[in-house]
Motif scaffolding. Structure first.
Motif, PDB file in Angstrom:
ATOM      1  N   SER A  44     118.544 -37.217 114.062  1.00 45.54           N
ATOM      2  CA  SER A  44     119.216 -36.811 115.326  1.00 45.54           C
ATOM      3  C   SER A  44     119.792 -35.568 114.888  1.00 45.54           C
ATOM      4  N   ILE A  45     120.011 -34.669 115.971  1.00 44.77           N
ATOM      5  CA  ILE A  45     120.966 -33.320 115.492  1.00 44.77           C
ATOM      6  C   ILE A  45     122.228 -33.751 115.078  1.00 44.77           C
ATOM      7  N   GLU A  46     122.829 -34.515 115.417  1.00 39.58           N
ATOM      8  CA  GLU A  46     124.325 -34.902 114.784  1.00 39.58           C
ATOM      9  C   GLU A  46     123.932 -35.401 113.319  1.00 39.58           C
ATOM     10  N   GLU A  47     122.964 -36.135 113.041  1.00 37.52           N
ATOM     11  CA  GLU A  47     122.587 -36.614 111.479  1.00 37.52           C
ATOM     12  C   GLU A  47     122.224 -35.332 110.757  1.00 37.52           C
ATOM     13  N   LYS A  49     123.402 -32.288 111.119  1.00 38.16           N
ATOM     14  CA  LYS A  49     124.511 -31.653 111.089  1.00 38.16           C
ATOM     15  C   LYS A  49     125.409 -32.446 109.829  1.00 38.16           C
ATOM     16  N   THR A  50     125.520 -33.566 109.864  1.00 36.26           N
ATOM     17  CA  THR A  50     125.985 -34.294 108.886  1.00 36.26           C
ATOM     18  C   THR A  50     125.321 -34.085 107.487  1.00 36.26           C
ATOM     19  N   GLU A  53     126.232 -30.639 106.183  1.00 36.41           N
ATOM     20  CA  GLU A  53     127.550 -30.721 105.582  1.00 36.41           C
ATOM     21  C   GLU A  53     127.634 -31.251 104.217  1.00 36.41           C
ATOM     22  N   TYR A  81     115.732 -26.617 120.918  1.00 37.47           N
ATOM     23  CA  TYR A  81     115.379 -27.395 119.633  1.00 37.47           C
ATOM     24  C   TYR A  81     115.753 -26.564 118.387  1.00 37.47           C
ATOM     25  N   ALA A  84     119.409 -25.700 118.331  1.00 33.79           N
ATOM     26  CA  ALA A  84     120.014 -26.648 117.712  1.00 33.79           C
ATOM     27  C   ALA A  84     120.163 -26.800 116.396  1.00 33.79           C
ATOM     28  N   ASN A  87     122.121 -24.207 114.782  1.00 32.56           N
ATOM     29  CA  ASN A  87     123.800 -24.549 114.762  1.00 32.56           C
ATOM     30  C   ASN A  87     124.085 -25.829 113.964  1.00 32.56           C
ATOM     31  N   ALA A  88     122.982 -26.522 113.558  1.00 31.79           N
ATOM     32  CA  ALA A  88     123.479 -27.662 112.725  1.00 31.79           C
ATOM     33  C   ALA A  88     123.728 -27.211 111.344  1.00 31.79           C
TER      34      ALA A  88
END
Lengths: 398, 224
Positions: A44-47, A49-50, A53, A81, A84, A87-88
């Motif tokens: 996912s986009i959140e993953e 990003k993680t 990082e 997409y 996103a 940004n990630a």
């Protein structure tokens, strides 16, 4: 001289952490849209990003595949997409379609673009065409041999990346729609059902000319270029890519740590570096398919194909991951069956691989066990060798 | 390319972009048309470098072809007859198998095929000096869909002659031209004669026919 990049696959956050911990300079992953592993558990986009990082904190990079061959119906949502992904914190996108290249330049012009092997680029003029279109790096066709790679690097304006390990397409990548024809799944949009690995009868007109006990197949052995890494580095390849987003953490740890060691040994020793069988022997510990060099030294023969699937050997050695270490008290997570008395080795990025005999084992409540039978079961034991959390254990087969 | 530079022909059809850049560098004056084979699946990629003729992939559903046709200014080119290529490998795969068995047969015969028992289809496999090609088990035949192709603004029809005889190409061309003429002059007569045209192309060819992907969309994602 810039050090060559070791690029690892990751099908999940856990695998991404392992890849980086075990020595990858960069990791490529699939998002939940527009990638060629449409039915895998993608990030996912959140993953993402993680993942970025975690990678950036360790000086590693994250590349995301946006490598389907687009149909017009897939245009929708691409712009959002791409934004996103930027940004990630993604470092580069791996794309295959001219449309995606153009969209990246329009929507996220600062993003680095890598051309997927799905374009099967195998000459410098095609490389330079895509470079003019905005591509920074080209992942070469797997069909390129040593001489071609060297010439391509010399004459190309883009960086050159090559596959060094893992599964291969038997066709030119992107030039196969067996899945479309046989299973109505679009191979160039992530639906490949690997029909090329099926067995067929070979006919000439009405006559079956296949052997009774060995049907016609096109099943390639997995790629292994470990002997040729130094030549690739000398010839100017920028990135060495391992296939296998669907493979296990043990596979990733073993393959990445082995190539990491080889690359570091070469850069440390320079002309004094001598290739030894050690590296291949290490890689074989993760192999569940037979390995071969394929095109690097010339046109593959029948020896690079797998006609007898019984010769394949599913990996069973991987038995657990170290979770906690307190002196000789060790907590581990079981991954495959083992029992006290088994000859085991521990490996990891900080340590030299070391063998030992597995001692008495206990469950989390302190009950003694005759064997560790349950996947992901937490096991406690004593191990008197140097090891650290995230190191892996596997049985040794003599 | 130098050897054909001075010949008078309308255009050059290429798949590898190296041909495009080389032709430009050599100053070829003929038009350069991209036929991406399986990779020309959207209006942008298929028409980016020249949209005078827009070759689209054979794996497209007719509504996708229609959408492309509405977005490009030139003629969309659709394969209406012949075998559909579904696989190309650089490897000599039939020779590999023959060598593995130490067998004796003609690895380059045009009569070689792979039998798919589950679908009861024979896929022609041809080994050449350029590698191994596997074709679909049925030939596409859209001679009874010319009215629909016309409606969705397809501008050019392609008969593929790969692994076919000269006679096949000639007779198919005549048959399609007859059908197109009838379509133009008398639509109802064309519609009434569709089964006749299908029978004719079956007589000319020797393989089973179907509509390819024209009415059969492929899945992007499989629902879990």
């Amino acid at each position: 001289m810039n050090k060559v990049e070791l690029l690892a696959p990751a099908g999940s956050l856990e695998k991404l952490y392992v890849a980086i911990d075990y020595g990858a300079d960069a990791v490529y992953i699939g998002g939940q849209e527009f990638g060629l592993r449409a039915n895998a558990d993608n990030f996912s986009i959140e993953e993402i990003k993680t993942a970025c990082e975690y990678a950036h904190d360790r000086n590693a990079k994250v590349y995301v595949t946006v490598n389907i061959i687009f149909h017009d119906e897939n245009f929708e949502g691409l712009d959002e997409y791409l934004v996103a992904l930027e940004n990630a914190g993604v470092d580069a996108l791996i794309v295959a379609d001219l449309y995606a290249i153009t969209k990246c330049q329009e929507v996220i012009p600062n993003m680095e673009i890598h051309l997927s092997t799905q374009q099967s680029v195998i000459n410098h003029r095609a490389v330079n065409f895509f470079h003019q279109k905005g591509v920074h790096r080209v992942v070469l066709a797997r069909e390129a041999n040593k001489g071609e790679i060297k010439e391509l690097v010399e004459k190309s304006n883009a960086e050159i990346e090559v596959f060094i390990h893992g599964g291969v397409c038997i066709s030119y990548s992107g030039r196969c729609t067996l899945s479309n024809h046989m299973t109505a799944r679009d191979s160039n949009r992530g639906g490949c059902s690997q029909n090329c690995r099926w067995e067929f009868d070979l006919f000439n007109q009405e006559k079956n000319i296949s052997a009774e006990n060995v049907m016609f197949s096109m099943n390639p052995k997995d790629l292994m270029q470990v002997e040729h890494i130094v030549d690739m580095i000398k010839d100017g390849v920028v990135s060495l890519k391992v296939e296998g987003r669907m493979r296990s953490v043990h596979y990733i740890a073993t393959v990445i740590s082995t190539y990491r060691k080889l690359i570091d040994d070469y850069y440390r020793l320079g002309d004094d570096f001598v290739y030894s069988n050690y590296y291949e022997n290490e890689l074989q510990k993760s192999a569940n398919r037979v390995l071969a060099s394929q095109y690097y030294t010339g046109m593959p023969s029948n020896k690079e194909l797998q006609y007898d699937s019984r010769a394949e050997h599913p990996t069973q050695e991987f038995i657990g991951i170290i979770k906690e270490v307190n002196g000789t008290d060790v907590t581990l997570e079981q991954r495959n069956f083992f029992r006290p008395g088994d000859l085991v080795e521990v490996f990891g990025p900080e340590i030299t691989t070391t063998e030992f005999i597995m001692g008495e084992i206990f469950d989390i409540d302190g009950n003694s066990l005759d064997a560790a039978r349950h996947p992901k079961q937490i096991i406690k034991t004593k191990i008197d060798v140097e090891l650290y959390p995230k190191n892996m254990l596997r049985k040794v087969r003599k | 390319l130098l050897s054909i530079k001075e010949i008078s022909f309308k255009g050059l059809i290429y798949t590898d972009y190296a041909v495009f850049t080389t032709a430009l560098a050599l100053g070829l004056t003929q038009s350069l048309y991209y036929d991406g084979d399986m990779l020309a699946t959207n209006s942008y990629t298929a028409s980016n470098l020249n949209d005078e003729l827009v070759f689209v992939s054979k794996e497209l559903y007719y509504e996708e072809i229609e959408e492309i046709a509405t977005k490009v200014s030139g003629d969309v080119v659709v394969q209406v007859q012949g075998l559909i290529g579904m696989f190309h490998s650089m490897r000599p795969l039939v020779s590999n198998y023959k060598d593995y068995l130490s067998a004796s047969f003609d690895e380059k015969s045009e009569q070689n095929s792979l039998y798919d028992e589950e679908r009861d289809l024979y896929y022609p496999i041809l080994e050449t000096d350029d590698g191994s090609f596997i074709m679909g088990g049925k030939e596409i035949a859209l001679i009874d869909q010319l009215d629909l192709l016309s409606e969705i603004k397809v501008g050019m029809l392609k008969i593929d002659g790969f692994m076919q005889s000269d006679e096949y190409v000639l007779e198919m061309s005549k048959t399609y031209l007859n059908a197109l003429n009838e379509l133009t002059q008398d639509l109802s007569a064309y519609k009434a004669n569709k089964s006749k045209y299908i029978k004719k192309v079956e007589e000319i060819g020797s393989r089973p026919i179907d509509k390819g992907f024209f009415f059969k969309p492929t899945l992007y994602k499989v629902k879990k």
